[in-house]
Design an enzyme around this catalytic site. Structure first.
Site, short mmCIF file in Angstrom:
data_model
loop_
_atom_site.label_atom_id
_atom_site.label_comp_id
_atom_site.label_asym_id
_atom_site.label_seq_id
_atom_site.Cartn_x
_atom_site.Cartn_y
_atom_site.Cartn_z
CE1 TYR A 101 -20.38 60.15 -57.93
CE2 TYR A 101 -19.90 62.49 -57.71
CZ TYR A 101 -20.42 61.43 -58.44
OH TYR A 101 -20.97 61.66 -59.67
CD GLU A 190 -20.09 58.67 -61.15
OE1 GLU A 190 -21.09 59.39 -61.09
OE2 GLU A 190 -20.15 57.43 -61.27
#
Ligand code: GDP
Ligand code: MN
Length: 381
Positions: A101, A190
């Site tokens: 991530y 993101e």
């Protein structure tokens, strides 16, 4: 402005972040053709402005064009937490060895962009933050100093990455994500998951990209990405007319000048026992066209039973606003009850103009609270 996954990936591609090849499809046949062109297996992905599509059945793997078509049939029209799927992104499927991530967002408290990196990707970041907060590596970038290569190394070592090839690829992606963030005036970039394939290749498998609305004038190509059809139709109409409007679910239409006063108006309607139907800010102007535009948006909502018009005259003088209201009502032939509260510069004059010439459905109240009470009463009648 939030971008769809495929749009965010397009911006990633422009700054050099590796993404998979894909095609947009609006119907099952197009999905089939996309799968044919790309070569199977492919993933068929719902394009909606919300996360967790995988769990909601909005992401499916297809091993043949026929299967891609079937998946498209199942996913199109699906309601994912209030977002109806109208478009699909068909992408060459990736083999996944690891899911990481990476994100860059604003930390308003620190007034700096904040990188977050963790090797525990694929799941919701909030869940990781709750269950294993130590796994998250955070790093601020001072906007005046800009991004420095050592910051990428700190993120990577902090997360415990030991593979040299991964380190190198992810360092490059971190630097490019900062490029994307600044170049497109983003509020959030993101990548979840940032994957490593079994062959050791690192790639962005998903994108969440939010661009600052106030900077869109600098990015006409990004502004064009806005999907008017997906927005609430009333909010889309408002945007077209340049009216600041947010739909709520009550019965009292709210119109104020200035965001602060309009927020207070929403509050006072609630305080008076009613429910606001919307937030609508007239902005600085109170000219007839502005009033007509705002009223035409507010009254398009069939739930609206009365309108509370709350104006504080500062630079905008109340007599001008009063004339604007009268002219607007004259043009529109509105039948809903309207309660007006005017205060500030030339308020007396404004009230007099309204009292002398206002139609029967318009009443003027001296204070904000009394006006709110009256509007709530009329909406309930
Ligand atoms: P989200 O659920 O809205 O965050 O959508 P994502 O694009 O992140 O996809 C959710 C999950 O689907 C990912 O975490 C992957 O596990 C899986 N997925 C998505 N694309 C692929 C792919 O190309 N290959 C494989 N094997 N899995 C995928
Ligand atoms: Mn995701």
């Amino acid at each position: 402005m939030d971008l769809y996954e495929y749009q965010g990936k397009e911006l990633f591609r422009r700054v050099g972040i590796p993404v998979s090849d894909g095609r947009l499809a609006a119907n099952p046949l197009e999905a089939r053709e996309a799968a044919q062109q790309l070569g199977c297996p492919v993933v068929v992905k719902a394009q909606v402005l919300t996360g967790g599509r995988g769990k909601a059945g909005g992401i499916k793997l297809a091993t043949s064009p026929g299967e891609a078509e079937e998946h498209a049939k199942a996913i199109l029209g699906l309601d994912i937490r209030g977002h109806v799927v109208r478009k699909l992104w068909v992408e060459k499927a990736s083999d996944i060895a690891k899911e990481y991530y990476l994100s860059l967002t604003f930390d308003r408290g620190a007034r700096m962009p904040l990188f977050i990196f963790t090797t525990q990707g694929g799941v919701e970041i909030e869940q990781v933050a709750e269950e294993s907060p130590d796994a998250l590596v955070r790093l601020h970038v001072h906007p005046l100093e800009g991004f420095r290569p050592w910051q990428a190394r700190r993120l990577i070592y902090g997360a415990g990455l030991t593979d040299a090839s991964e380190q190198k690829q992810i360092a490059a992606i971190i630097s490019k994500l900062y490029d994307a963030f600044t170049r497109f005036d983003a509020m959030l970039c993101e990548i979840n998951p940032l994957i490593v394939t079994p062959a050791g290749e690192v790639r962005a498998l998903d994108s969440k990209f939010s661009v600052d609305d106030n900077a869109l004038y600098r990015h006409p190509d990004v502004a064009e990405m806005r999907d008017l059809a997906a927005a609430d139709p009333l909010e889309a109409l408002a945007r077209e007319k340049g009216v600041t409007y947010v739909k709520l679910d009550g019965e009292v239409g709210v119109l104020g000048n200035g965001a602060g006063l309009t927020m207070s108006t929403v509050d006072v309607v609630t305080f008076a026992g009613g429910r606001p139907a919307n937030f609508c800010d007239l902005g600085g102007g109170g000219d007839a066209q502005g009033v007509v535009d705002a009223l035409s948006v507010i009254t398009r909502d069939p739930q609206v039973k009365a309108i509370f018009f709350n104006i504080f005259g500062g630079i905008t003088r109340c007599d001008e606003v009063a004339k604007g209201i009268l002219q607007a009502l004259g043009e529109m032939g509105l039948e809903l009850p309207i309660v007006v509260r005017l205060d500030g510069t030339n308020a007396e004059e404004g009230r007099r103009i309204l009292r002398d010439a206002a139609p029967a459905n318009l009443s003027v109240e001296p204070t904000m609270l009394e006006a709110a009470q009256k509007a709530v009463e009329l909406a309930a009648a």
